[in-house]
Motif scaffolding. Structure first.
Motif, PDB file in Angstrom:
ATOM      1  N   ALA A 116       1.503   3.699  12.849  1.00 23.58           N
ATOM      2  CA  ALA A 116       2.663   4.432  12.339  1.00 23.58           C
ATOM      3  C   ALA A 116       2.872   5.738  13.111  1.00 23.58           C
ATOM      4  O   ALA A 116       4.015   6.141  13.375  1.00 23.58           O
ATOM      5  CB  ALA A 116       2.480   4.725  10.854  1.00 23.58           C
ATOM      6  N   MET A 117       1.775   6.393  13.486  1.00 22.50           N
ATOM      7  CA  MET A 117       1.878   7.641  14.265  1.00 22.50           C
ATOM      8  C   MET A 117       2.571   7.385  15.594  1.00 22.50           C
ATOM      9  O   MET A 117       3.476   8.132  15.991  1.00 22.50           O
ATOM     10  CB  MET A 117       0.487   8.220  14.529  1.00 22.50           C
ATOM     11  N   ILE A 118       2.146   6.321  16.269  1.00 22.07           N
ATOM     12  CA  ILE A 118       2.696   6.022  17.587  1.00 22.07           C
ATOM     13  C   ILE A 118       4.158   5.595  17.486  1.00 22.07           C
ATOM     14  O   ILE A 118       4.961   5.832  18.389  1.00 22.07           O
ATOM     15  CB  ILE A 118       1.840   4.933  18.274  1.00 22.07           C
ATOM     16  N   ALA A 119       4.510   4.992  16.345  1.00 20.17           N
ATOM     17  CA  ALA A 119       5.899   4.611  16.095  1.00 20.17           C
ATOM     18  C   ALA A 119       6.739   5.790  15.609  1.00 20.17           C
ATOM     19  O   ALA A 119       7.927   5.638  15.340  1.00 20.17           O
ATOM     20  CB  ALA A 119       5.954   3.481  15.074  1.00 20.17           C
ATOM     21  N   LYS A 120       6.111   6.971  15.465  1.00 16.86           N
ATOM     22  CA  LYS A 120       6.780   8.204  15.035  1.00 16.86           C
ATOM     23  C   LYS A 120       7.357   8.085  13.629  1.00 16.86           C
ATOM     24  O   LYS A 120       8.468   8.556  13.351  1.00 16.86           O
ATOM     25  CB  LYS A 120       7.849   8.624  16.049  1.00 16.86           C
ATOM     26  N   ALA A 121       6.593   7.457  12.754  1.00 15.47           N
ATOM     27  CA  ALA A 121       6.992   7.355  11.352  1.00 15.47           C
ATOM     28  C   ALA A 121       6.883   8.737  10.693  1.00 15.47           C
ATOM     29  O   ALA A 121       6.148   9.602  11.174  1.00 15.47           O
ATOM     30  CB  ALA A 121       6.091   6.364  10.622  1.00 15.47           C
ATOM     31  N   GLU A 127       5.698  11.818   8.472  1.00 13.18           N
ATOM     32  CA  GLU A 127       4.331  12.238   8.148  1.00 13.18           C
ATOM     33  C   GLU A 127       3.894  11.755   6.767  1.00 13.18           C
ATOM     34  O   GLU A 127       2.768  11.278   6.593  1.00 13.18           O
ATOM     35  CB  GLU A 127       4.246  13.769   8.213  1.00 13.18           C
ATOM     36  N   LYS A 128       4.774  11.883   5.780  1.00 15.63           N
ATOM     37  CA  LYS A 128       4.433  11.454   4.418  1.00 15.63           C
ATOM     38  C   LYS A 128       4.125   9.958   4.392  1.00 15.63           C
ATOM     39  O   LYS A 128       3.168   9.503   3.740  1.00 15.63           O
ATOM     40  CB  LYS A 128       5.593  11.773   3.464  1.00 15.63           C
ATOM     41  N   THR A 129       4.899   9.175   5.099  1.00 16.87           N
ATOM     42  CA  THR A 129       4.670   7.725   5.148  1.00 16.87           C
ATOM     43  C   THR A 129       3.354   7.409   5.844  1.00 16.87           C
ATOM     44  O   THR A 129       2.606   6.524   5.408  1.00 16.87           O
ATOM     45  CB  THR A 129       5.836   7.016   5.869  1.00 16.87           C
ATOM     46  N   GLN A 148      -3.808   6.136   3.004  1.00 14.03           N
ATOM     47  CA  GLN A 148      -4.473   6.024   1.707  1.00 14.03           C
ATOM     48  C   GLN A 148      -4.422   4.603   1.170  1.00 14.03           C
ATOM     49  O   GLN A 148      -5.381   4.126   0.550  1.00 14.03           O
ATOM     50  CB  GLN A 148      -3.850   6.988   0.696  1.00 14.03           C
ATOM     51  N   PHE A 149      -3.316   3.904   1.418  1.00 12.86           N
ATOM     52  CA  PHE A 149      -3.197   2.490   1.041  1.00 12.86           C
ATOM     53  C   PHE A 149      -4.332   1.683   1.660  1.00 12.86           C
ATOM     54  O   PHE A 149      -5.023   0.909   0.982  1.00 12.86           O
ATOM     55  CB  PHE A 149      -1.840   1.950   1.499  1.00 12.86           C
ATOM     56  N   ALA A 150      -4.561   1.876   2.963  1.00  9.32           N
ATOM     57  CA  ALA A 150      -5.583   1.103   3.668  1.00  9.32           C
ATOM     58  C   ALA A 150      -6.993   1.538   3.277  1.00  9.32           C
ATOM     59  O   ALA A 150      -7.910   0.710   3.244  1.00  9.32           O
ATOM     60  CB  ALA A 150      -5.386   1.218   5.180  1.00  9.32           C
ATOM     61  N   ALA A 174      -4.178   0.680  -4.335  1.00 13.22           N
ATOM     62  CA  ALA A 174      -3.491   0.428  -3.074  1.00 13.22           C
ATOM     63  C   ALA A 174      -2.072  -0.077  -3.327  1.00 13.22           C
ATOM     64  O   ALA A 174      -1.102   0.399  -2.701  1.00 13.22           O
ATOM     65  CB  ALA A 174      -4.280  -0.586  -2.239  1.00 13.22           C
ATOM     66  N   PHE A 175      -1.919  -0.999  -4.270  1.00 14.09           N
ATOM     67  CA  PHE A 175      -0.592  -1.540  -4.556  1.00 14.09           C
ATOM     68  C   PHE A 175       0.316  -0.499  -5.220  1.00 14.09           C
ATOM     69  O   PHE A 175       1.536  -0.522  -5.023  1.00 14.09           O
ATOM     70  CB  PHE A 175      -0.705  -2.788  -5.432  1.00 14.09           C
ATOM     71  N   ALA A 176      -0.264   0.415  -5.996  1.00 12.54           N
ATOM     72  CA  ALA A 176       0.533   1.488  -6.602  1.00 12.54           C
ATOM     73  C   ALA A 176       1.108   2.401  -5.524  1.00 12.54           C
ATOM     74  O   ALA A 176       2.270   2.833  -5.611  1.00 12.54           O
ATOM     75  CB  ALA A 176      -0.329   2.289  -7.579  1.00 12.54           C
ATOM     76  N   ILE A 177       0.293   2.694  -4.490  1.00 12.02           N
ATOM     77  CA  ILE A 177       0.780   3.492  -3.359  1.00 12.02           C
ATOM     78  C   ILE A 177       1.875   2.747  -2.619  1.00 12.02           C
ATOM     79  O   ILE A 177       2.915   3.315  -2.263  1.00 12.02           O
ATOM     80  CB  ILE A 177      -0.388   3.841  -2.408  1.00 12.02           C
ATOM     81  N   LEU A 178       1.652   1.456  -2.393  1.00 10.65           N
ATOM     82  CA  LEU A 178       2.631   0.640  -1.676  1.00 10.65           C
ATOM     83  C   LEU A 178       3.971   0.610  -2.413  1.00 10.65           C
ATOM     84  O   LEU A 178       5.032   0.693  -1.792  1.00 10.65           O
ATOM     85  CB  LEU A 178       2.091  -0.785  -1.497  1.00 10.65           C
ATOM     86  N   LYS A 179       3.914   0.499  -3.714  1.00  5.14           N
ATOM     87  CA  LYS A 179       5.142   0.380  -4.525  1.00  5.14           C
ATOM     88  C   LYS A 179       6.058   1.586  -4.347  1.00  5.14           C
ATOM     89  O   LYS A 179       7.286   1.432  -4.257  1.00  5.14           O
ATOM     90  CB  LYS A 179       4.773   0.215  -5.997  1.00  5.14           C
ATOM     91  N   GLN A 180       5.468   2.781  -4.259  1.00  2.00           N
ATOM     92  CA  GLN A 180       6.305   3.988  -4.156  1.00  2.00           C
ATOM     93  C   GLN A 180       6.556   4.436  -2.706  1.00  2.00           C
ATOM     94  O   GLN A 180       7.206   5.444  -2.468  1.00  2.00           O
ATOM     95  CB  GLN A 180       5.674   5.133  -4.959  1.00  2.00           C
ATOM     96  N   MET A 181       6.042   3.658  -1.747  1.00  2.00           N
ATOM     97  CA  MET A 181       6.170   4.035  -0.340  1.00  2.00           C
ATOM     98  C   MET A 181       7.623   3.959   0.125  1.00  2.00           C
ATOM     99  O   MET A 181       8.362   3.056  -0.261  1.00  2.00           O
ATOM    100  CB  MET A 181       5.282   3.110   0.519  1.00  2.00           C
TER     101      MET A 181
END
Length: 325
Positions: free
Chosen positions: A182-187, A189-191, A197-199, A296-303
């Motif tokens: 995600a960093m290299i894709a320039k996503a 910062e919050k994402t 944390q998801f991983a 992990a799924f709770a984090i994913l849901k609000q991502m």
């Protein structure tokens, strides 16, 4: 899900086959090619490619960083196997067994150096933050390994200490792998932080599942000896909780097996597993494991990403959750 993951797995497999770490002296470089060719789940480099693919279609800029993650992971395995005096890795002779300790140490050192070579193709404006993130996580992996070794001589390890150890030793590298893409894709910062944390939560659940499979898995599928942790008195979530919950004759029997120096391995595994069954340790571990998967799924849901991207991450998570080896 597999239809989406398979090209990523194939991409990293081909990159590993093509990667030339060096030629001479062969005693230095052959062990590197050997450990890198032994396979494994390739979860970490696939996560890096996936982290990039969430935001960009052409994954080629993420291939070398993904290779860096996989090279670092295998470097840790080479050195961990020396510390553990492990004879086998993925069903094959470990590097220090096939060659010797000195060669394994030096080949591992070169692998660590090559990690930085592989990261150098990152865009110049991103390189400092990428190196900083990698260094922080690599340090945590080493801290986790040291804690794991410290636990060998301690009889008072708590479940919180154990969870923190596996977070560092196993989970943070999964977090870095996904965040790095995600960093290299320039996503945003919050994402990036949400993906990390998801991983990490997924990785803690992954290790707890590994602890369970070591005792309750199908040996034909698990790919290594069932009960190995029991034989070695390894401080897993299962053993720590069994020691804490056992009372009376059950506690005495468990302690006898832990202290025994001359024993039949099969008999010990059966006896300790029976104690785990009596104490409900399997259900307790499954609950803890599922708590982290749920987090992990709770984090994913609000991502803040698209539904398709969430589906890809959910599919990856389900692959981890449903694994039997």
């Amino acid at each position: 899900m597999n239809n989406f993951l398979n090209p990523l797995i194939e991409t990293i497999s081909q990159a590993i086959k093509k990667q030339q770490f060096g030629q001479e002296p062969k005693e230095l470089y052959e062990p590197i090619s050997y450990i890198m060719s032994l396979g494994g789940k390739r979860l970490r480099p696939v996560l890096t490619l996936l982290g990039y693919r969430l935001f960009q279609e052409d994954i080629r800029p993420a291939i070398k960083p993904a290779m860096a993650v996989e090279t670092f992971h295998n470097f840790t395995l080479v050195h961990d196997d020396i510390m553990d005096k492990a004879p086998l890795r993925r069903g094959q002779a470990t590097v220090h067994t096939k060659w010797n300790d000195n060669i394994a140490i030096l080949s591992g050192d070169v692998m660590m150096i090559k990690v930085y070579d592989l990261l150098l193709d990152v865009a110049p404006e991103l390189l400092p933050s990428v190196i900083r993130a990698f260094n922080n996580n690599a340090t945590e992996v080493c801290e986790g390994q040291q804690k794991d070794m410290n636990f060998e001589t301690r009889n008072d390890v708590s479940t919180d200490e154990y969870i923190d150890m596996i977070r560092q030793k196993t989970a943070v590298l999964l977090g870095l792998a996904l965040q790095l893409g995600a960093m290299i894709a320039k996503a945003p910062e919050k994402t990036q932080q949400d993906l990390y944390q998801f991983a990490v939560d997924l990785g803690i659940g992954f290790q707890l599942k590994d602890d369970l499979l070591d005792v309750y898995g199908d040996q034909a599928k698990f790919g290594k000896q069932i009960g190995g942790d029991i034989i070695e008195n390894k401080k897993t979530f299962l053993l720590i909780n069994a020691v804490a919950l056992a009372t009376g004759s059950t506690k005495a029997t468990l302690q006898q097996w832990i202290e025994a120096t001359d024993f039949d391995a099969t008999e010990k595994v059966q006896a300790v597993t029976q104690i785990y069954d009596q104490l409900g340790i399997k259900a307790l571990t499954e609950q803890k494991m599922n708590d982290y998967f749920d987090q992990a799924f709770a984090i994913l849901k609000q991502m803040d990403i698209g539904d398709q991207q969430k589906e890809w991450l959910s599919g990856f998570a389900q692959m981890v959750i449903n694994r039997e080896k």
